[in-house]
Design a protein around this motif. Structure first.
Motif: not given
Length: 294
Positions: A4-6, A8-16, A59-63
């Motif tokens: 569910e995490i997107e 977008r242009d070097h920005l992780f966006v979480g779900p509502l 953060l698991l996706k990022a780091f």
């Protein structure tokens, strides 16, 4: 969950997500509708520590999982939210394969209003976190009434801290971003703490040792930084916790205290640390009402 995490242009966006105000029945607290509205809020507020739980899957996706071992989240709260109000977390993408990195993070309500902002990091980045670079003397401390019995450098009595499986089971009933590692075996062995339960370990028992010196007033979290030093924090594991006050002051509506606490192993090794800004509403204090009446 991670699907569910997107990105977008070097920005992780979480779900509502609709964070639950699980302290709404605590009468006389900022989480209680009657108390909060009397103090000018739209309703009982969701604790900032609960909003921190939006971030671990991102953060698991990022780091990667190293964030639970040597990662930090540092967040200043701007606008309170109420029970089940939709919010979303944002994390800037770190440089590829970075072992020491810090990025901007924030939370927004569904309509775009920013709820909180700060930084997240892994390893040892060469820049300070959002809260460590924030000036602590923005306002003159002046004549404190609620916090008049305290001074910078005062220490919390060191005490035991222990996170039970029962406490984690209760948290899982309302958490919006569950991870299997919170209740099942993890890469570090047993189950590990959520950000909100880490805050409880690093806050509740420590602040209780100051109760005799605190004036009566409604408090709320103004900012929280969690640091995994030799993490993660484990469930059903005995720790010691202690800390001290690093700044005192006041704004037009609050008196406030910045403090640092540390969660330690029996041999003194730091497992996790926290910096917190705790605000106390002047309008809720008899010391201000009595002064106004006189």
């Amino acid at each position: 969950m991670n699907s569910e995490i997107e990105l977008r242009d070097h920005l992780f966006v979480g779900p509502l997500r609709r964070s639950v105000n699980n302290a709404s029945k605590v009468a006389g607290s900022i989480h209680d509708d009657a108390t909060a509205t009397k103090l000018g809020f739209r309703g009982g507020t969701v604790a900032g520590s609960i909003h921190l739980e939006l971030f671990p899957p991102i953060l698991l996706k990022a780091f990667g999982q190293r964030w639970f071992e040597r990662g930090t989240i540092s967040m200043y709260f701007l606008n309170a939210t109420t029970d089940r109000e939709a919010v979303r977390a944002f994390v800037k993408e770190p440089p590829l394969d970075a072992t020491d990195a810090q990025v901007e993070i924030w939370i927004e309500r569904d309509g775009g209003m920013r709820v909180a902002e700060g930084t997240a990091s892994v390893g040892s980045p060469d820049v300070p976190s959002a809260l460590l670079r924030r000036p602590l003397d923005r306002f003159d401390a002046g004549d404190l009434r609620i916090l008049g019995g305290l001074k910078v450098g005062d220490k919390f009595d060191e005490c035991d801290a222990f996170l039970t499986r029962g406490s984690m089971a209760d948290r899982m009933k309302v958490i919006t971003e569950p991870l299997d590692w919170y209740t099942k075996p993890s890469p570090w062995g047993g189950a590990i703490a959520t950000p909100a339960t880490m805050v409880q370990l690093l806050y509740s028992q420590s602040i209780a040792t100051l109760r005799g010196k605190l004036g009566q007033a409604v408090g709320l979290f103004g900012a929280i930084e969690l640091r995994n030093i030799n993490g993660p924090v484990r469930v059903e594991h005995p720790y010691r916790v202690g800390g001290s006050i690093v700044a005192l002051g006041q704004s037009p509506k609050t008196e406030y205290m910045w403090f640092e606490t540390a969660l330690k192993e029996a041999d003194g090794k730091h497992v996790a640390e926290m910096r917190m800004l705790l605000r106390f509403m002047k309008a809720s204090s008899p010391k201000y009402r009595d002064a106004a009446a006189s």
